[in-house]
Design an enzyme around this catalytic site. Structure first.
Site, short mmCIF file in Angstrom:
data_model
loop_
_atom_site.label_atom_id
_atom_site.label_comp_id
_atom_site.label_asym_id
_atom_site.label_seq_id
_atom_site.Cartn_x
_atom_site.Cartn_y
_atom_site.Cartn_z
N ASP A 72 17.62 58.43 16.86
CA ASP A 72 16.70 57.55 17.54
C ASP A 72 15.34 58.22 17.39
OD1 ASP A 72 16.88 55.70 20.67
OD2 ASP A 72 15.40 55.71 19.06
C1 GLC Z 1 13.16 53.41 20.36
C2 GLC Z 1 14.53 52.93 20.75
C3 GLC Z 1 15.35 52.46 19.57
C4 GLC Z 1 14.42 51.86 18.55
C5 GLC Z 1 13.58 52.97 17.99
C6 GLC Z 1 12.53 52.46 16.99
O1 GLC Z 1 12.78 54.51 21.14
O2 GLC Z 1 15.33 53.77 21.56
O3 GLC Z 1 16.30 51.49 20.06
O4 GLC Z 1 15.16 51.24 17.50
O5 GLC Z 1 12.95 53.75 19.02
O6 GLC Z 1 11.63 51.63 17.63
#
Ligand code: GLC
Length: 747
Positions: free
Chosen positions: A265
């Protein structure tokens, strides 16, 4: 001779792509390998802003990109959110025109349909839009378990049950990937709170992990075959998930057969070399220190180059099999938004759940033309939740517009009063927001107080009353417990509108425009009907009007329980309810102060999540898991069970015994014998949705349960065990509406 043959066989069955990748890896320097493992970054800016460098203008607003290696002519891919539609900027600095995307219904609406075919179809539209905008991987579906109603991101997720979660996710993945765009089920695993999500240590038993928190991902991988998958921010039992080889490689790859790219993430994990050893291939969005740490670890002999090469291989395979890098591929930035608007409008209606319908209050009688429309959310309708799961859509159809489109008329004076109040209240509330995530939180208006005389005037004018209650929620924060309850103004509105309209013999329906469950027990006896519309996407007002007018017969069922009180929930003692601690969920690290439910959260309820808790302890609930009414009724008859050593087949005849065409969701629950291990009162083991049945029409529904799926995970033996004995099979219309019971014996 043999060795040669084996070598020939091995290289022979290597595809041309594999050979190309082998060659590339041979030519790449260590720095170039580290470069492609780490994304192009976005310098700690919000995820809604795109990557930096020369990639940022490729698809402005995309969440991230891999890094091209010009020297070797290695291209890149674009990753963009999210579960409810492609989330990219709707306008661009250097390009004319707009780049709107369709805001489809939230994940919870998808699971509420219990219709995997429909979910796959929505996924195909999302994948199509991604393709047209040059997005190669859609960062969805979100599929963490609804462990507690106050989790801020439940709107993006599916259910309290792992089977419904896994089946819905697999369908969404198949849909998104139908045209070659990659999907990315997330967040693997046990990311069930937003409070301190980047540092929280989930302390959970192996059994609960296996039966509840990993099970959905297992189904999604086996039946969806996602090209990528995203690990979660949190730790599990002390170690960041993206650094756990037992989960990322041994479970995900070796056991479930995942063969794609695992990515972090955004800013997840702290030790790149540990992430490499664990098998987490791609580090997003990517920062210089992470590249340096990989290069240094290899040069210092702390990280075997084989881990780096393995991840590079997987990333190169993703790059070369992504749409933008298919020879001759082009994209036009012109998806068929009109067609997709129809998809979202129709799919949303199948995910709406009719909770109450007394005296055939719904559908609204044809004679009704004038409706009184109360509640700010009626005019400021909520299409979806906030954060990365949002979509920069062109419009939202409000309840007002949806009802007017359906031919109803609403008092324009009342409408003006509401619209003015909404604007003013949002402005006031915006000025009070102090949290760092101001631009992430969707600011809502307070509810507008209504005078009795004002309601009385509506009683004179209208034949029917509609009240909409709205709730937003989103990434970066969990809901406060007050959000679960009605406000005093909402309660007064509910009581006074019902009292005055009922006094005049007129009906009242309440529409729930919410992203997560709210309290209903204290007021559900007041209105004649209650429709849970969730956050149904940009066509929401039309979708709700389709149901209220009877154009569509509701067929959704609850994918989670509506509890009477938060304190009834097993996990409630171990959830950050109203935590005042600083919620440092994005791009920063909180110092571990050993604070319960913030630095660590104990999943003491184990496998007893949702109905597994409520039913095993006979706790009364407001509305049970799997519950949902229809404008018609269905008879269950002629149940047949056919048991083999491998699986159990259950056939049941479903007949539409009412006067309106409709669809039924048939559920199969199993109660297993609990001699050696405690077992939940029941567990969902199969489900199916009928086609639209005309009045009197019958469909024989066939449900199959693999005998292996009746196993429980024995922690002492660290493996799945099938308990011999008598199993109860319950064919049901909801978890608490069992229509037929059979028993079988398993030796
Ligand atoms: C965010 C989220 C994730 C998302 C990623 C990119 O913090 O936790 O679900 O896809 O970053 O935006």
């Amino acid at each position: 001779m043999i060795a040669g043959a084996v070598l020939l066989l091995a290289t022979g069955c290597k595809s041309a792509l594999d050979k190309k990748i082998d060659k590339m890896i041979e030519q790449m320097t260590l720095e170039e390998k580290a470069r492609i493992i780490v994304g192009t970054g976005n310098e700690g800016r919000w995820v809604s802003e795109t990557a930096v460098g020369d990639m940022k203008d490729v698809v402005p607003g995309a969440a991230g990109t891999t890094c091209p290696i010009e020297r070797l002519d290695i291209p890149f891919v674009i990753l963009a959110d999210g579960p409810a539609g492609v989330n990219i900027d709707s306008t661009r600095e250097h390009e004319a025109g707009t780049f709107y995307c369709t805001h489809f219904p939230i994940g919870t609406v998808m699971s509420s349909t219990w219709n995997t075919e429909l979910v796959e179809n929505v996924g195909q539209s999302i994948g199509d839009e991604a393709m047209h905008y040059g997005v190669d991987v859609v960062l969805g579906p979100g599929m963490n378990i609804h462990r507690h109603p106050l989790n801020g991101r439940n709107f993006e997720y599916y259910s309290e049950d792992p089977l419904l979660t896994g089946k819905t996710a697999a369908a969404m993945i198949r849909g998104i990937q139908a045209n070659g765009v990659g999907a990315c089920p997330k967040h693997f695993a046990a990311n069930n709170q937003e409070t301190n999500r980047m540092g929280n240590d989930v302390q959970v038993s192996q059994r609960a992990l296996r039966e509840i928190y990993l099970k959905g991902f297992e189904i999604a991988v086996r039946e969806g075959h996602p090209k990528t998958l995203m690990t979660s921010y949190n730790k599990i039992n002390g170690v960041s998930v993206s650094e756990r080889r037992d989960l990322v490689t041994e479970f995900l790859r070796d056991e479930c057969g995942f063969d794609g790219v695992v990515m972090t993430d955004w800013y997840g994990g702290d030790h790149p070399e540990e992430q490499m050893k664990a098998g987490n291939d791609l580090i997003m969005p990517g920062q210089q220190w992470q590249m340096d740490s990989i290069v240094n670890a290899v040069n210092a002999g702390r990280l075997d180059i084989k881990y780096v090469d393995q991840s590079v291989r997987r990333i190169l395979k993703l790059i070369y099999t992504s749409p933008r890098n298919e020879p001759g591929h082009t994209y036009d930035n012109h998806p068929d938004l009109k067609a997709h608007a129809t998809v979202t409008r129709q799919s949303a209606t199948e995910g709406m759940v009719l909770l109450k319908n007394e005296g055939q209050a719904l559908p609204i009688a044809h004679s009704v033309k004038e409706v009184a429309l109360f509640g700010c959310a009626s005019y400021d309708f909520i299409a979806g939740g906030s954060g990365s799961g949002d979509v920069r859509r062109a419009y939202t159809v409000s309840m007002l517009e949806g009802l007017q489109n359906a031919g109803y008329s609403v008092d324009p004076i009342l409408a003006t009063r509401y619209n003015d109040f909404v604007k003013k209240s949002i402005a006031e509330n915006l000025s009070k927001v102090t949290t760092r995530f101001a631009d992430m939180v969707r600011i809502r208006p307070n509810e507008m107080p209504l005078s009795e005389s004002e309601i009385a005037a509506q009683v004179q004018r209208a034949d029917y009353a509609i009240i909409t209650l709205g709730r937003t929620c989103g990434e970066y924060y969990d809901r406060p417990s007050s959000d679960f309850e009605l406000t005093d103004v909402e309660r007064a509105m509910m009581e006074n509108v019902c009292r005055l309209f009922h006094a005049a013999g007129k009906k009242v329906v309440v529409v729930l425009n919410i992203g997560g469950v709210i309290e209903t027990q204290s007021w559900k006896q007041l209105p004649d009907a209650i429709l849970c519309a969730w956050q149904p996407g940009q066509e929401g007002g039309n979708s709700v009007a389709d149901i209220l007018s009877g154009r569509q017969n509701p067929s959704g069922k609850l994918p989670m329980t509506f509890p009477i009180a938060l304190t009834d929930i097993g996990a409630n003692a171990n959830f950050p309810v109203d935590q005042t601690s600083e919620n440092v969920s994005v791009a920063s690290r909180r110092v571990d102060r050993g604070e319960k439910n913030v630095d660590f959260t104990r999943y003491d309820e184990g496998i007893y999540v949702g109905y597994r808790w409520f039913d095993s302890r006979q706790v009364e609930v407001a509305y049970p898991f799997g519950y949902g009414l229809s404008y018609t009724t269905f008879d269950y008859a002629n149940v047949k069970v056919n048991q083999s050593s491998k699986n159990i087949k259950i056939a049941v005849d479903i007949t539409n015994s009412g006067k309106t065409a409709g669809k039924e969701v048939v559920q199969l629950y199993v109660a297993a014998p609990g001699a050696s291990m405690d077992k939940p009162a029941k567990e969902l083991k199969a489900f199916a949705k009928t086609a639209e049945l005309e009045p009197g029409q019958k469909e024989t529904v066939e449900l199959t349960v693999a005998v292996d799926d009746l196993c429980s995970f024995d922690e002492n033996l660290n493996k799945w065990m099938l308990e011999p004995g008598t199993y109860k099979l319950m064919v049901a219309s909801s978890s608490r509406d069992i229509r037929h019971t059979e028993t079988i014996n398993i030796r």
